[in-house]
Motif scaffolding. Structure first.
Motif, mmCIF file in Angstrom:
data_model
loop_
_atom_site.group_PDB
_atom_site.id
_atom_site.type_symbol
_atom_site.label_atom_id
_atom_site.label_comp_id
_atom_site.label_asym_id
_atom_site.label_seq_id
_atom_site.Cartn_x
_atom_site.Cartn_y
_atom_site.Cartn_z
ATOM 1 N N GLN A 129 30.976 -13.388 65.147
ATOM 2 C CA GLN A 129 30.366 -12.800 63.960
ATOM 3 C C GLN A 129 29.863 -11.389 64.234
ATOM 4 N N HIS A 130 30.697 -10.543 64.795
ATOM 5 C CA HIS A 130 30.348 -9.144 64.982
ATOM 6 C C HIS A 130 31.389 -8.327 64.239
ATOM 7 N N ALA A 131 31.162 -8.100 62.952
ATOM 8 C CA ALA A 131 32.139 -7.361 62.155
ATOM 9 C C ALA A 131 32.075 -5.887 62.500
ATOM 10 N N ALA A 132 33.214 -5.217 62.393
ATOM 11 C CA ALA A 132 33.296 -3.811 62.751
ATOM 12 C C ALA A 132 34.173 -3.081 61.751
ATOM 13 N N THR A 133 33.901 -1.777 61.618
ATOM 14 C CA THR A 133 34.746 -0.876 60.833
ATOM 15 C C THR A 133 35.198 0.248 61.755
ATOM 16 N N VAL A 134 36.498 0.443 61.837
ATOM 17 C CA VAL A 134 37.079 1.443 62.725
ATOM 18 C C VAL A 134 37.886 2.424 61.883
ATOM 19 N N ILE A 135 37.655 3.715 62.079
ATOM 20 C CA ILE A 135 38.454 4.755 61.433
ATOM 21 C C ILE A 135 39.174 5.544 62.532
ATOM 22 N N LEU A 136 40.478 5.644 62.400
ATOM 23 C CA LEU A 136 41.301 6.407 63.340
ATOM 24 C C LEU A 136 41.656 7.747 62.698
ATOM 25 N N ILE A 137 41.426 8.835 63.419
ATOM 26 C CA ILE A 137 41.853 10.168 62.999
ATOM 27 C C ILE A 137 42.987 10.578 63.929
ATOM 28 N N VAL A 138 44.194 10.634 63.391
ATOM 29 C CA VAL A 138 45.391 10.857 64.196
ATOM 30 C C VAL A 138 45.913 12.262 63.938
ATOM 31 N N ASP A 139 46.045 13.023 64.996
ATOM 32 C CA ASP A 139 46.603 14.375 64.911
ATOM 33 C C ASP A 139 48.113 14.271 64.706
ATOM 34 N N ALA A 140 48.605 14.787 63.578
ATOM 35 C CA ALA A 140 50.050 14.819 63.308
ATOM 36 C C ALA A 140 50.509 16.249 63.104
ATOM 37 N N SER A 141 49.874 17.175 63.810
ATOM 38 C CA SER A 141 50.235 18.586 63.687
ATOM 39 C C SER A 141 51.496 18.869 64.492
ATOM 40 N N GLY A 142 51.984 20.097 64.375
ATOM 41 C CA GLY A 142 53.226 20.461 65.044
ATOM 42 C C GLY A 142 53.149 20.359 66.546
ATOM 43 N N SER A 143 51.962 20.576 67.141
ATOM 44 C CA SER A 143 51.843 20.500 68.595
ATOM 45 C C SER A 143 52.042 19.084 69.120
ATOM 46 N N MET A 144 51.955 18.076 68.250
ATOM 47 C CA MET A 144 52.165 16.691 68.682
ATOM 48 C C MET A 144 53.638 16.380 68.901
ATOM 49 N N ASN A 145 54.509 17.358 68.637
ATOM 50 C CA ASN A 145 55.928 17.170 68.952
ATOM 51 C C ASN A 145 56.236 17.437 70.409
ATOM 52 N N ASN A 146 55.229 17.845 71.186
ATOM 53 C CA ASN A 146 55.431 18.024 72.618
ATOM 54 C C ASN A 146 55.641 16.667 73.284
ATOM 55 N N TYR A 147 56.078 16.717 74.520
ATOM 56 C CA TYR A 147 56.426 15.489 75.240
ATOM 57 C C TYR A 147 55.497 15.288 76.420
ATOM 58 N N ILE A 148 55.174 14.022 76.657
ATOM 59 C CA ILE A 148 54.544 13.588 77.905
ATOM 60 C C ILE A 148 55.572 12.718 78.609
ATOM 61 N N GLY A 149 56.173 13.240 79.656
ATOM 62 C CA GLY A 149 57.296 12.531 80.272
ATOM 63 C C GLY A 149 58.483 12.535 79.333
ATOM 64 N N GLN A 150 58.969 11.367 78.997
ATOM 65 C CA GLN A 150 60.107 11.230 78.095
ATOM 66 C C GLN A 150 59.681 10.823 76.691
ATOM 67 N N HIS A 151 58.389 10.819 76.406
ATOM 68 C CA HIS A 151 57.895 10.319 75.135
ATOM 69 C C HIS A 151 57.228 11.446 74.344
ATOM 70 N N LYS A 152 57.519 11.481 73.054
ATOM 71 C CA LYS A 152 56.868 12.449 72.180
ATOM 72 C C LYS A 152 55.422 12.010 71.956
ATOM 73 N N VAL A 153 54.507 12.985 72.004
ATOM 74 C CA VAL A 153 53.081 12.672 71.917
ATOM 75 C C VAL A 153 52.750 12.007 70.585
ATOM 76 N N ALA A 154 53.356 12.460 69.495
ATOM 77 C CA ALA A 154 53.075 11.866 68.187
ATOM 78 C C ALA A 154 53.440 10.387 68.177
ATOM 79 N N HIS A 155 54.544 10.041 68.790
ATOM 80 C CA HIS A 155 54.946 8.631 68.830
ATOM 81 C C HIS A 155 53.989 7.812 69.692
ATOM 82 N N LEU A 156 53.534 8.394 70.794
ATOM 83 C CA LEU A 156 52.592 7.669 71.648
ATOM 84 C C LEU A 156 51.267 7.433 70.923
ATOM 85 N N ALA A 157 50.798 8.448 70.198
ATOM 86 C CA ALA A 157 49.559 8.276 69.442
ATOM 87 C C ALA A 157 49.712 7.200 68.376
ATOM 88 N N ALA A 158 50.862 7.188 67.714
ATOM 89 C CA ALA A 158 51.098 6.155 66.704
ATOM 90 C C ALA A 158 51.151 4.770 67.341
#
Length: 985
Positions: free
Chosen positions: A404-433
């Motif tokens: 009985q510990h209810a919670a409210t979570v809000i996610l703020i996800v950066d979807a700007s052009g810089s999120m098209n960069n890669y970390i290794g072989q993965h696009k940052v936007a996809h990893l954040a999603a």
């Protein structure tokens, strides 16, 4: 022709006899028709029997399809590659017009470069197989599967013949059975004739502290060479051995001394001249030096394990303590320890490779594992969905009761052009999603959530977007660049129950980067408006993902974070990379009362999210003092006085696993101490802590030291007996593993069937059976699939009555491709001889038909069934429809006469139409003569020789009966009827 089921042909005499017998009983038909019917039925039955027997047509193949199989592994020299290209060009140029050409290239795996098709020129090659291996067998199997129907088949293999995986000769045997000849074209290797390499370094798998042991080094050389071999242990130089090499195999031996317990890595580096390839001058061997039992404790904060360390050391157990950043990086180092303890140690301190190494050490190495609870352990520590969670005897998904510990979570996800960069072989936007999706999946039915996307502006994600297909990452419906929450259809806030997460997840799966940097202030303002609608008794938390190199609207953001903190809302920040905005994001998280995470690798994102959400909600921690419920019958807990057990103050909530054993429970029957076997190792979970927080009352308890010593000792890897040994070496690309089992008196232990567990560098685990090869000797072998460390373990009592775990490791320091310096021509010649192929055929003969004529088969049973159906219809027609010969002739003659008359008609169309009009007028003319005249006129018949004219023909009168003829003319129908009536009267 041939038949797939020829036994059905035996039905033919019986079926024909039945047809003959039934044909004689045909009645009411002429002899000629009976013969036609019998002939039809005989043919019908024949076709049906042929279909049942699997009628096939057989013919010879005249056109040829040749598939070239080209070796592109690292062992083939540049000259060999050029020669192969020239051979292919010349062969294709001279290919017949009706031939087809295919190409398979291979290294560690095969790839199709060209599908079989008519070719006269050599196209470019784009496939890039892994050059660090050679699998000829897989390439031959793939080539055999490419041949189209209707063509004779031939394979041309261009390779040096040095295979590191598979069995090429076995694949050639299958090709020989299928009638596919394999021509071979040997290619030169990449060695210049003056190469020297270390083939293997052998050291004992087990040694004792202070004991000398022998290291054997096998060196292969093509020519005479001189130089040295440098030896080091764990990176520390030991000695340099001068060597003089002769052509062929050279054995160098030296003696080393074990200075301290643990797994020691011995590395040998060959430095000689001449030597054309330095990539194969490295050798590795591992030796486990036995000493006191050794435990590795990873602790989340300094001093957290002081009490446990003192208890273990007092019982002759060596302890090594590490904190974040100090956990071993190399998998083999974990084999130094008999047990590993995570004491309130967070998952964010480990890389995915380190987690997999721990899992492998427990599963294949028999190392014990103990996880102790705390605020940074289990689910709050971010272990949900990790390899560590798989080996635990408890389930981190809480299923057994409502929290009985209810919670409210809000996610703020950066979807700007810089999120098209890669970390290794993965696009940052996809990893954040992906991390956001995992966080939403962790929410319970009582939780609520919202997601804000910041690209061209900031907007709430709505479930309707998934149903309508609206793209929230574009500028559609936006009033201007940088507007927040003002897109058409945007509500002031969009926070939903956890049951609505699936449509939002569907939208997040399509995320892409666009627009400028993340709008920090606008996104926080929207999140604050959303949190104002949530009850203050709920745990409220905001997680922001931002690119540390591009953050817009920083002004005023710190003040908003302060307001959120005053409202009881916490804010955590996950930063990608290390840029100009890193300092600002750290301050934002500190003012917001949350955590700051900075990530540079893809796999840490899900752990950061789950750890932050769990820590924020406190959903996985149960507060309150309790006395444990203990199963005192277990041997691990017998020596503890449980009558004076102090209370524990809190514990991590987990669920039970079906195969685990729960030895201690809380006052609410939640698992407190659970244990199970994971592979060859033992895993234990204690859900309360062992430090002055939740276990502060236990630290002064007399049973504290006894309890933890017994629990950790029970999880330790069983020590091996001195009369048992497990060794491994490499021979021709195969790992040879040998187990020696003897009694303490030296007698061999026979009749065992031990199992060998092999942990490959890729993480794959296989199990083999060690076969008895001699008195007390058991061996097994397996192909080496890649470079790296192979962990080999076996466990059992081995006839001694005491369980022991034997573990060793086999190091492959470089790809086996680098070992070969000559062609394996004998293998290629055997393949050609087995399949009827040729060695180095002329390019113009690459499309020669196979020596044994190849035939093709075509199913004809479907054609037989179709013809049988047609004959059945003809048979029915002949039997049911009776047409005599005179009738047929008369019908034919009449048809011909009608066609002549139609062609001979010359009356104009207008005249025929006028005549038809006059006849119609006569039929409709109204009579005007008196009744008597009409009756008299009706008795007068027009002579046949006088033609009727419209003016002379009287109009018909329906009511006047015609009198009987008196001039002897034939009576009409009405007169005959009147006469018959008078006669009856």
């Amino acid at each position: 022709m041939r038949f797939t089921e020829p036994w059905y042909l035996l039905l033919l005499p019986v079926a024909w006899g039945w047809v003959w017998w039934t044909g004689r009983r045909l009645l009411g038909v002429s002899r000629a028709r009976r013969r036609v019917i019998l002939a039809l039925r005989f043919t019908l039955v024949l076709l049906i029997v042929l279909a049942l027997a699997g009628w096939q047509g057989v013919g010879s193949l005249r056109s040829v399809c040749t598939v070239f199989v080209l070796d592109q592994s690292a062992s083939v020299s540049d000259e060999g590659r050029a020669a192969a290209q020239q051979y292919l060009q010349e062969a294709i140029r001279q290919a017949p017009d009706d031939a087809r050409t295919g190409l398979v290239v291979f290294g560690a795996e095969p790839m199709v470069e060209w599908l079989p098709a008519p070719r006269k020129t050599m196209d470019s090659m784009y496939a890039k197989p892994n050059p660090d291996g050679t699998d000829i067998a897989a390439a031959l199997r793939l080539a055999s599967a490419l041949f189209p129907d209707g063509y004779a088949r031939r394979i041309v293999l261009l390779t040096d013949g040095n295979e590191t995986a598979g069995d090429a000769y076995a694949a050639a045997q299958v090709a020989a059975v299928e009638g596919i000849p394999i021509d071979v074209v040997p290619l030169p290797t990449g060695k210049a004739g003056n190469d020297a390499l270390i083939e293997v370094v052998e050291a004992p798998s087990v040694a004792k502290v202070g004991e000398p042991y022998t290291v054997r080094i096998v060196v292969q050389s093509q020519k005479h060479a001189e130089g040295t071999i440098a030896l080091d242990r764990e990176g520390a130089p030991i000695k340099r051995i001068p060597v003089k090499l002769s052509p062929g195999a050279n054995l160098i031996t030296t003696t080393l001394r074990a200075d301290k317990p643990g797994v020691q890595r011995i590395r040998a580096v060959l430095e000689v001249q001449p030597d054309s390839d330095l990539r194969n001058n490295l050798g590795l061997a591992l030796t486990r030096v036995q000493g006191k039992p050794h435990v590795l404790i990873a602790e989340g904060r300094a001093g957290a394990s002081d009490a446990i360390a003192r208890a273990l050391q007092a019982n002759a157990i060596a302890v090594t303590r590490v904190r974040e950043g100090g956990f071993p990086d190399r998998p083999e180092k974990l084999l130094d320890y008999d047990a590993i303890v995570f004491n309130d140690f967070p998952a964010t301190a480990l890389s995915p490779q380190q987690m997999e190494a721990v899992q492998s050490a427990v599963r294949e190495g028999g190392v014990g594992f103990i996880m102790i609870g705390g605020e940074n352990s289990y689910q709050p520590g971010g272990y949900y969905g990790t390899p560590i969670a798989e080996l635990l005897p408890v389930d981190l998904e809480i299923k057994h009761r409502q929290i009985q510990h209810a919670a409210t979570v809000i996610l703020i996800v950066d979807a700007s052009g810089s999120m098209n960069n890669y970390i290794g072989q993965h696009k940052v936007a996809h990893l954040a999603a992906e991390a956001s999706i995992k966080t939403l999946q962790m929410l319970r039915p009582i939780d609520r959530f919202g997601v804000i996307i910041s690209s061209h502006g900031s907007d709430w994600l709505l479930p309707d977007m998934a149903r309508t297909g609206f793209d929230p990452f574009s500028c559609d419906g936006r009033q201007f660049q940088g507007c927040h929450g003002r897109r058409a259809g945007q509500p002031p806030s969009a926070i939903f129950p956890a049951s609505e997460r699936e449509p939002i997840i569907a939208v997040l799966q399509k995320v892409y980067g666009t627009g400028g940097g993340i709008f920090v202030r606008g996104s926080l303002e929207m999140a604050m408006r959303g949190m104002l609608t949530e009850p203050p008794d709920r745990a409220r938390h905001i997680i922001m993902l931002a690119d540390a190199n591009d953050c817009d609207e920083q002004e005023g953001s710190i003040e908003i974070a302060q307001k959120l903190r005053a409202m009881g809302v916490t804010l955590s920040v996950v930063a990608f990379g290390d840029g100009d905005a890193t300092k600002f994001l750290k301050q934002l998280a500190r003012v917001g009362g949350g955590q700051f995470y900075q990530t540079r690798d893809a796999a840490s994102l899900p752990r950061l999210f789950t750890a932050d959400v769990s820590a924020m909600t406190r959903s996985a921690i149960e507060q309150g003092a309790f006395i444990p419920k203990v199963n005192t019958a277990d041997e691990r807990l017998r020596e503890v006085d449980w009558n004076r057990t102090p209370a524990l103050l809190a514990y991590n909530l987990v669920s039970e696993r079906p195969l685990a054993q729960t030895l201690m429970r809380t006052h609410k029957d939640d698992p407190l101490l659970s244990v199970w076997r994971y592979g060859l190792g033992t895993a234990i979970a204690f859900t309360s802590d062992a430090q002055p927080r939740w276990a502060q009352r236990w630290l002064g308890w007399d049973g504290y030291s006894v309890f933890w010593t017994q629990v950790i000792r029970s999880a330790m890897r069983p020590s091996a007996q001195p009369n048992l040994g497990l060794t491994a070496t490499v021979r021709n690309g195969q790992a040879i593993v040998e187990l020696q089992a003897f009694t303490p008196q030296g007698e061999p232990i026979n009749g065992l069937t031990p199992k060998l567990t092999v942990g490959a560098p890729s993480g794959e685990t296989t199990e083999l059976t060690l076969s008895m090869e001699g008195a007390g000797r058991y061996t097994a072998q397996f192909p080496l699939r890649g470079q790296g460390l192979y962990v080999l373990s076996t466990q059992g009592d081995f006839g001694t009555g005491r369980t022991a775990t034997l573990t060793t490791a086999l190091a492959v320091p470089y790809p086996l491709e680098y070992r070969f310096y000559r062609q394996n021509r004998p293998l290629l010649e055997r393949i050609a001889s087995l399949t009827g192929g040729r060695v180095v055929p002329e390019p113009a003969r690459a499309y020669d038909p196979p020596p044994a004529p190849q035939r093709f088969t075509r199913d004809l049973w479907t054609l037989a069934l179709l013809l049988a159906l047609m004959l059945l219809m003809v048979d029915i027609t002949v039997r049911r429809v009776v047409i005599t010969l005179p009738e047929a002739v008369a019908a034919l003659v009449g048809r011909l006469r009608w066609r002549r008359e139609r062609r001979g008609a010359t009356a104009p169309v207008a005249a025929r139409l006028q005549a038809a009009k006059q006849r119609a007028a006569q039929r409709t003319q109204v009579p005007t003569a008196p009744r008597e005249r009409v009756a008299a006129t009706a008795t007068v018949r027009t002579p046949p020789s006088q033609p009727d004219t419209p003016s002379e023909k009287p109009p018909p009168v329906a009511t006047a009966p015609k009198p009987t003829s008196t001039d002897g003319a034939p009576e009409d129908t009405l007169g005959r009827l009147l006469k018959a009536k008078r006669n009856r009267s």
